[in-house]
Write an enzyme that holds these catalytic residues in place. Structure first.
Site, PDB file in Angstrom:
ATOM      1  N   SER A 140       0.827  -1.206   0.000  1.00 13.26           N
ATOM      2  CA  SER A 140       0.000   0.000   0.000  1.00 13.26           C
ATOM      3  C   SER A 140       0.865   1.260   0.000  1.00 13.26           C
ATOM      4  CB  SER A 140      -0.961  -0.033   1.182  1.00 13.26           C
ATOM      5  OG  SER A 140      -1.898   1.011   1.111  1.00 13.26           O
ATOM      6  N   ASP A 292      -2.114   6.446  -3.830  1.00 21.61           N
ATOM      7  CA  ASP A 292      -1.011   5.670  -3.273  1.00 21.61           C
ATOM      8  C   ASP A 292      -0.628   4.546  -4.236  1.00 21.61           C
ATOM      9  OD1 ASP A 292      -3.129   3.939  -2.903  1.00 21.61           O
ATOM     10  OD2 ASP A 292      -2.593   3.391  -0.861  1.00 21.61           O
ATOM     11  N   ASP A 294      -0.804   1.294  -4.533  1.00 23.39           N
ATOM     12  CA  ASP A 294      -1.703   0.220  -4.973  1.00 23.39           C
ATOM     13  C   ASP A 294      -3.078   0.743  -5.359  1.00 23.39           C
ATOM     14  OD1 ASP A 294      -2.432   0.683  -2.255  1.00 23.39           O
ATOM     15  OD2 ASP A 294      -3.364  -1.292  -2.150  1.00 23.39           O
ATOM     16  N   ASP A 296      -5.630   2.352  -3.931  1.00 26.32           N
ATOM     17  CA  ASP A 296      -6.891   2.286  -3.181  1.00 26.32           C
ATOM     18  C   ASP A 296      -7.160   3.564  -2.393  1.00 26.32           C
ATOM     19  OD1 ASP A 296      -4.969   1.889  -1.215  1.00 26.32           O
ATOM     20  OD2 ASP A 296      -5.887   0.080  -0.381  1.00 26.32           O
TER      21      ASP A 296
END
Length: 560
Positions: A140, A292, A294, A296
């Site tokens: 993340s 960010d 990833d 999400d």
């Protein structure tokens, strides 16, 4: 104990050679830190520093987790299927394809992304291919030294603790974990499928389908940065197809695992906005968006009276909710029993917005898996209808065809909100101030105390135990009227003790003050940190901000 693990790794013939080289260079203190514990499943998976050892993310700890997942899948399905994706981090693609070969070698049909895809698209893949589970290789928004491994259920939701424990039970049965490796022979090739444009197109179409006012004028510029991560193509493509003019921080569109063109990939930190702010000023941009790695979480900046204002996750969530509910009301879109979800550490301003529009709020523990699980429950019972879900940590979900935070959806909806209010002569910051004037001013912030290593873990336990034993009673004369202990599952109010129900056990303390503010304390589930959440209410935003600064000092001193 750690010495035994170290010797096992050092003398094992199947230890990865690069990891063996790293192992041979460790100091005694480093050996202890790498082996004193096993990297833990926290928020439906593992996240940690990369490197050699049981307390690190590496090919062997990934294989161990995957073997446990394989055994779990065979327990729940006769012919299981799994989707896999990954972000830009070091080792992500290698880990993802190694997982795919592991699954295929155990007769599990596997759909693996041909190149990096964001976490919400992995959730979408699980549902699109009707899989029994999913794997996302990502850390993340953590620094470059980290990687991680998230597991998903058949609904595309991160595993809730009950299901995660079943995987953990399978992992703990495994012996000689360094010998675990794919047995991927030619006769297993038909179990492995590379995923490309087919699922992208379906996902983009569904994202574009969330729009409420697609006809709004789009005669302004948006600046965007994916912070080197997986949201680069989905966000740019969806905004382009929706008709927006987007300029990008091109140096941060490169999938660099070292995040070389950004100070931090975390939109919760100021350093993530430095380059996109420069771009925004050069192009006279009115809205800037940052995701960010990833894809999400989304950070937001707004041009307001000639200055750029960067919003926090609580403000962005409240703004999205305000626009969605206002626009639905204007269009005559109604639900019999609408519900909005957020978490116990999310500001109450969103709940106030929901209440204003007659929408119920349900709170969950931190972790979007709990929201995803609620969505699945109400989808079956139709008892309540989902209208929005979000966390203070910059993540939200507009429409639940995905069951995790989805920055692509958030970017499209926030761009539409910006365009909608712009036609009415307002910036999004004007709308935020209107919310404060109508419902009360909240200033929301966090304080994080880093506590790395074994000593830090012990110190974190001490902090939580001391605060639990000696609860806060007031700050500056502002009395605590109630506090909740999610570990002991108790509520303390007016000298009485009652049971706290409806939540899993979690090491969280939350204090409610007589002026409508709250302070919550919890260990991070993904980093070696103690997090303190402040939602401070006052007559004006500036007064709440000033009070928040003083409360920070109080809590920092208390936790020493």
């Amino acid at each position: 104990m750690y010495q035994e693990k170290y010797e096992y790794w050092k003398n094992h013939p199947d230890l990865d050679e690069k990891l063996r080289e790293e192992l041979n260079g460790l100091s005694e203190k480093e050996i202890e830190d790498c082996f004193y514990t096993d990297v833990k499943f926290q928020t439906a998976g593992m996240r940690g520093l990369m490197g050699v050892g049981t307390n690190r993310i590496n090919i062997h700890t990934i294989r161990k987790a995957t073997m446990g997942f394989i055994n779990y899948l065979h327990n729940i399905s006769d012919s299981p299927k799994v989707a896999i994706s990954y972000d830009n981090r070091r080792g992500s693609r290698e880990f993802a394809y190694d997982c795919a070969r592991m699954l295929a070698s155990h007769d599990i049909e596997t759909f693996v992304a041909s190149s990096l895809r964001p976490t919400p698209e992995l959730s979408y893949m699980v549902r699109y291919y009707k899989c029994d589970g999913g794997i996302m290789i990502t850390a993340s928004h953590n620094p470059k030294e980290y990687n991680g491994y998230k597991l998903y259920d058949k609904n595309g939701c991160q595993l809730i603790p009950e299901l995660a424990q079943k995987v953990i039970d399978e992992i703990e049965k495994l012996d000689d974990v360094l010998s675990i490796k794919p047995d991927y022979t030619e006769d297993k090739h038909h179990f492995l499928h590379e995923v490309d444009k087919e699922v992208d197109r379906a996902y983009y179409d569904d994202v574009l389908g969330i729009r409420i006012n697609p006809e709004v004028k789009k005669d302004f510029v948006i600046a965007f940065s994916p912070e080197h991560g997986a949201s680069n193509m989905p966000v740019r493509e969806c905004l382009k197809e929706a008709g927006y003019n987007v300029v990008c921080v091109e140096s941060q569109c490169v999938p660099d695992p070292d995040f070389g063109a950004t100070k931090t990939p975390n939109p919760e930190e100021k350093g993530a906005y430095e380059e996109v702010l420069k771009l925004a000023e050069a192009h006279k941009v009115e809205l800037l968006l940052v995701c960010d790695p990833d894809g999400d979480r989304m950070g937001v900046g707004i041009l307001h009276h000639g200055e750029y204002v960067v919003l926090n996750g609580n403000q962005t969530g409240a703004l999205l909710l305000e626009y969605i509910l206002h626009a639905n009301k204007e269009k005559g879109i109604t639900y019999p029993h609408p519900v909005m979800f957020n978490t116990i550490v999310t500001s109450d301003i969103g709940e106030e917005v929901a209440k204003y529009y007659g929408v119920e709020t349900e709170k969950t523990l931190t972790g979007f898996k709990y929201i995803g699980d609620k969505v699945a429950k109400y989808e079956k019972t139709n008892e309540k209808q989902y209208v929005f879900g979000y966390e203070e940590s910059y993540g939200s979900l507009i429409k639940p065809f995905v069951r995790d935070k989805d920055a692509t959806q958030a970017c499209v909806m926030l761009a539409e909100a910006c365009a909608y209010y712009r036609e009415k002569g307002q910036t999004l910051y004007d709308v935020m101030n209107d919310i404060y004037d109508r419902l009360g001013a909240f200033y929301d912030s966090q304080l994080s105390i880093s506590l790395p290593g074994q000593d830090g873990a012990l110190r974190l336990q001490e902090i939580m135990q001391n605060t639990r034993t000696n609860p806060i009673t007031e700050i500056e004369g502002n009395k605590v009227v109630k506090w909740e202990d999610y570990k002991l599952r108790k509520i303390y109010e007016n000298g009485t003790e009652t049971d706290l129900t409806g939540f899993d056990v979690a090491d969280v303390l939350k204090y409610y003050f007589e002026d409508g503010s709250f302070v919550a304390i919890r260990p991070s589930g993904t980093e070696p940190k103690c997090k303190i959440y402040f939602s401070i209410k006052d007559k004006t935003y500036e007064e709440a901000k000033a009070k928040d600064e003083r409360y920070h000092k109080f809590m920092a001193e208390l936790l020493k």
